[in-house]
Every structure is written in structure tokens, then in C-alpha cells.
Scaffold this motif. Sequence first.
Motif, mmCIF file in Angstrom:
data_model
loop_
_atom_site.group_PDB
_atom_site.id
_atom_site.type_symbol
_atom_site.label_atom_id
_atom_site.label_comp_id
_atom_site.label_asym_id
_atom_site.label_seq_id
_atom_site.Cartn_x
_atom_site.Cartn_y
_atom_site.Cartn_z
ATOM 1 N N LEU A 93 54.118 15.121 -70.578
ATOM 2 C CA LEU A 93 53.694 13.835 -70.014
ATOM 3 C C LEU A 93 54.528 13.504 -68.788
ATOM 4 O O LEU A 93 55.752 13.602 -68.812
ATOM 5 C CB LEU A 93 53.895 12.737 -71.073
ATOM 6 C CG LEU A 93 53.374 11.348 -70.713
ATOM 7 C CD1 LEU A 93 51.849 11.332 -70.662
ATOM 8 C CD2 LEU A 93 53.864 10.313 -71.721
ATOM 9 N N ASP A 94 53.854 13.135 -67.698
ATOM 10 C CA ASP A 94 54.583 12.632 -66.523
ATOM 11 C C ASP A 94 53.783 11.473 -65.924
ATOM 12 O O ASP A 94 52.704 11.129 -66.421
ATOM 13 C CB ASP A 94 54.844 13.749 -65.492
ATOM 14 C CG ASP A 94 53.563 14.369 -64.970
ATOM 15 O OD1 ASP A 94 52.485 13.773 -65.145
ATOM 16 O OD2 ASP A 94 53.633 15.455 -64.366
ATOM 17 N N GLN A 95 54.315 10.859 -64.874
ATOM 18 C CA GLN A 95 53.688 9.647 -64.339
ATOM 19 C C GLN A 95 52.269 9.919 -63.853
ATOM 20 O O GLN A 95 51.375 9.098 -64.012
ATOM 21 C CB GLN A 95 54.545 9.049 -63.222
ATOM 22 C CG GLN A 95 54.142 7.645 -62.823
ATOM 23 C CD GLN A 95 54.232 6.644 -63.980
ATOM 24 O OE1 GLN A 95 55.228 6.593 -64.670
ATOM 25 N NE2 GLN A 95 53.183 5.874 -64.201
ATOM 26 N N ASN A 96 52.074 11.102 -63.270
ATOM 27 C CA ASN A 96 50.756 11.452 -62.775
ATOM 28 C C ASN A 96 49.735 11.480 -63.916
ATOM 29 O O ASN A 96 48.619 10.956 -63.805
ATOM 30 C CB ASN A 96 50.854 12.818 -62.070
ATOM 31 C CG ASN A 96 49.583 13.145 -61.343
ATOM 32 O OD1 ASN A 96 48.943 12.271 -60.764
ATOM 33 N ND2 ASN A 96 49.184 14.404 -61.409
ATOM 34 N N LYS A 97 50.154 12.071 -65.039
ATOM 35 C CA LYS A 97 49.272 12.126 -66.220
ATOM 36 C C LYS A 97 49.001 10.709 -66.735
ATOM 37 O O LYS A 97 47.870 10.375 -67.102
ATOM 38 C CB LYS A 97 49.958 12.987 -67.292
ATOM 39 C CG LYS A 97 49.148 13.146 -68.548
ATOM 40 C CD LYS A 97 47.959 14.066 -68.307
ATOM 41 C CE LYS A 97 47.017 14.066 -69.490
ATOM 42 N NZ LYS A 97 45.746 14.702 -69.155
ATOM 43 N N CYS A 98 50.040 9.864 -66.765
ATOM 44 C CA CYS A 98 49.859 8.469 -67.212
ATOM 45 C C CYS A 98 48.856 7.752 -66.308
ATOM 46 O O CYS A 98 47.981 7.030 -66.794
ATOM 47 C CB CYS A 98 51.185 7.704 -67.186
ATOM 48 S SG CYS A 98 52.428 8.372 -68.276
ATOM 49 N N ASN A 99 49.001 7.931 -65.001
ATOM 50 C CA ASN A 99 48.078 7.291 -64.059
ATOM 51 C C ASN A 99 46.644 7.705 -64.366
ATOM 52 O O ASN A 99 45.736 6.866 -64.405
ATOM 53 C CB ASN A 99 48.404 7.685 -62.614
ATOM 54 C CG ASN A 99 49.734 7.129 -62.138
ATOM 55 O OD1 ASN A 99 50.317 6.258 -62.777
ATOM 56 N ND2 ASN A 99 50.239 7.648 -61.038
#
Length: 224
Positions: A93-99
Motif C-alpha cells: 500500500l502506498d499513497q498512489n494506491k490510496c488515491n
Amino acid sequence: MRIDILTVVPELLESPFQHSIIKRAIEKKLVEVHIHNIRDYSLDKHRKTDDYAFSGDAGMVMTIQPIETLINKLKKERNYDTIIYTSPDGQRLDQNKCNNLSTLTNIMILCGHYKGVDQRVRDYLITEEISIGDYVLSGGELAAAIISDSIIRLIPGVLSDETSALFDSFQDNLLAPPVYTRPADYKGMKVPEILLSGNQKAIDNWKLEQSIERTKQLRPDLLK
Ligand code: ADE
């Protein structure tokens, strides 16, 4: 957005959705979070949800039946954009995936547990696997709470200042700059002069410089 979380330990997921920003998001009806107890769907007379591994390995494996019954029930009720299985083997999980996840309408999250889940669940029932980091938790519930929290706060209207998520750490591959509040001088520990100057342009430049500097020092990998 609607998030359905499937778990054998629903108690672990009570608190994360009952406080602060996430609680308000639910109250404002910006998101619905439904926790389902997999055990309620077991056809076993003892409501078992796990069994011994055929391979003879130690540890219990989650069985497919109650999971399949529950997933199919939910899928009949609405279309899911994704069915996530939480697992240390998954995509990190990273911020791009969260977005990306925060733009979806219906998300299902299956919490892993014990020694894992029957591989047929992973092969046939879920659409993706997500890990929250390279370490092993005792179950996927905390991972599901983290995934949910990280995406709910990105839904427009959830944060009071809508733009503030845009300035989070990682949104530009940069860490957020330091923040200060009153008093401007606490026992000789002073707030940087520039922040008291009232010159917003100079302050914005300072924030960017600080972000870059912090990222260089703490997470140089993000700048690559
Ligand atoms: N379950 C156990 N460990 C996990 C991890 N690191 N990420 C997601 N789910 C998990």
C-alpha cells in the motif's frame, strides 16, 4: 463510498470507525462501513471457519465455504469495484494506491487470519491482494482498518479543509514540512522567524524548501 469488511474478529474493527475524522465521515454519510462476521455464514455445526492444512503444515487455514457464501451474498446486492484480500504477500500500500482506491464506489475487504486462507479464495473470489508493509501481523483486521482510514480521509468533504489532503506527506513524493503553533517562543525554543512574517509567498517557499530537505534527509528513496 461503501466499504464491506469481512472478518472472523469483528471486535477488532469496532474502534477504528468510531472516532474523529472517520466517525464524522460516516455521520455525514460520505462513507458507509459494514463489518461482517464470517462465522455467521459457516454451515459447520460449530460455526467453524478454519481447518487443518492438507499439506500437514502447522496452523489452521481459513475455509472457503463461509467466505464464498458471504462474498456471493454481497455481490448479489451490489457491484464491487474491487475485492481486496489483506496479506503480507500483496501489493504494498502506498499513497498512489490510496488515491486510486478513494475514487471507487464499493470496496470489499477480506481480512486474512491464522496461517492463511484456502488458496481457492485467492484464486477465484478476490480481485487483489494488499499488504501494508513487509512484516507479518497476526490478522488482517488492522491492515483493513489502515486501508480504510487512508482512503476515507481522501473522499472529498471528509477533511474540513478539502485541500489539506493534497498537502499530505507523499502526495508529491515529498514529506510534509514541519508545522508549529503558539507559543512562538517556548522556553527559548523558537518558531522559525519566517512563519511569523505574514509574507505568505515567502512562507510557501520556505515550506517547499523544508519538504525537499526533509525528504532528502529522511526518505531519499522518494526523490528517485
Ligand atoms: N496480514 C498479516 N500481515 C499483513 C500485512 N503486512 N499486510 C496486510 N495484511 C496482513
